[in-house]
Design a protein around this motif. Structure first.
Motif, mmCIF file in Angstrom:
data_model
loop_
_atom_site.group_PDB
_atom_site.id
_atom_site.type_symbol
_atom_site.label_atom_id
_atom_site.label_comp_id
_atom_site.label_asym_id
_atom_site.label_seq_id
_atom_site.Cartn_x
_atom_site.Cartn_y
_atom_site.Cartn_z
ATOM 1 N N ALA A 58 1.059 -1.763 -0.347
ATOM 2 C CA ALA A 58 -0.680 -0.322 -0.232
ATOM 3 C C ALA A 58 1.148 1.434 0.179
ATOM 4 N N GLY A 59 1.922 1.288 0.382
ATOM 5 C CA GLY A 59 3.144 2.338 -0.084
ATOM 6 C C GLY A 59 3.376 2.715 1.148
ATOM 7 N N MET A 60 3.375 2.022 2.897
ATOM 8 C CA MET A 60 4.216 2.049 3.712
ATOM 9 C C MET A 60 5.420 1.835 3.733
ATOM 10 N N GLY A 61 5.679 1.333 2.680
ATOM 11 C CA GLY A 61 6.946 0.060 3.445
ATOM 12 C C GLY A 61 8.610 1.975 2.434
ATOM 13 N N LYS A 62 9.152 1.256 2.920
ATOM 14 C CA LYS A 62 10.783 1.750 2.304
ATOM 15 C C LYS A 62 10.354 2.124 1.102
ATOM 16 N N GLN A 63 10.407 3.189 0.070
ATOM 17 C CA GLN A 63 10.463 3.834 -1.098
ATOM 18 C C GLN A 63 11.860 2.588 -1.676
ATOM 19 N N LYS A 64 11.409 2.742 -3.071
ATOM 20 C CA LYS A 64 12.132 2.087 -3.940
ATOM 21 C C LYS A 64 12.867 2.990 -5.055
ATOM 22 N N PRO A 65 14.613 3.142 -4.981
ATOM 23 C CA PRO A 65 15.081 4.841 -5.233
ATOM 24 C C PRO A 65 14.964 4.628 -6.797
ATOM 25 N N PRO A 66 14.908 5.753 -7.283
ATOM 26 C CA PRO A 66 14.344 5.655 -9.046
ATOM 27 C C PRO A 66 15.035 5.433 -9.885
ATOM 28 N N THR A 67 14.969 4.385 -10.981
ATOM 29 C CA THR A 67 15.705 4.358 -11.400
ATOM 30 C C THR A 67 16.053 5.188 -12.672
ATOM 31 N N THR A 68 17.915 4.974 -13.028
ATOM 32 C CA THR A 68 17.892 5.827 -14.093
ATOM 33 C C THR A 68 17.985 5.565 -15.267
ATOM 34 N N PRO A 69 17.854 5.743 -16.182
ATOM 35 C CA PRO A 69 17.885 5.703 -17.721
ATOM 36 C C PRO A 69 18.852 5.818 -18.141
ATOM 37 N N GLU A 70 18.829 4.245 -19.145
ATOM 38 C CA GLU A 70 20.518 3.542 -20.085
ATOM 39 C C GLU A 70 20.546 4.759 -21.208
#
Length: 75
Positions: A58-70
């Motif tokens: 539901a989004g209350m956990g650790k957020q994943k870092p945004p990925t950078t496009p290759e």
């Protein structure tokens, strides 16, 4: 370790708290020699894991870092 924010989320705290309560229930019923209460405590432990996963989803956990496009391949 403190800088990584490992486990510092509402999902983690809630899941661990519910599981801890389940361990307390199971421990008490182990001493009282009541198998049904012991199993009920184990169900509460499993419920803690399910609640933690549901809260993370539901989004209350650790957020994943945004990925950078290759970068595009150069030919």
């Amino acid at each position: 370790m403190a800088g990584s924010s490992h486990g510092h989320t509402p999902a983690a705290w809630t899941g661990v708290t519910i599981a801890f309560i389940g361990f307390l229930i199971s421990g008490a019923f182990t001493v009282l020699a009541e198998p049904l209460g012991f199993v009920a405590g184990l169900v509460v432990v499993a419920l803690g894991g399910v609640v933690g996963l549901a809260m993370r989803a539901a989004g209350m956990g650790k957020q994943k870092p945004p990925t950078t496009p290759e970068a595009p391949a150069q030919s």
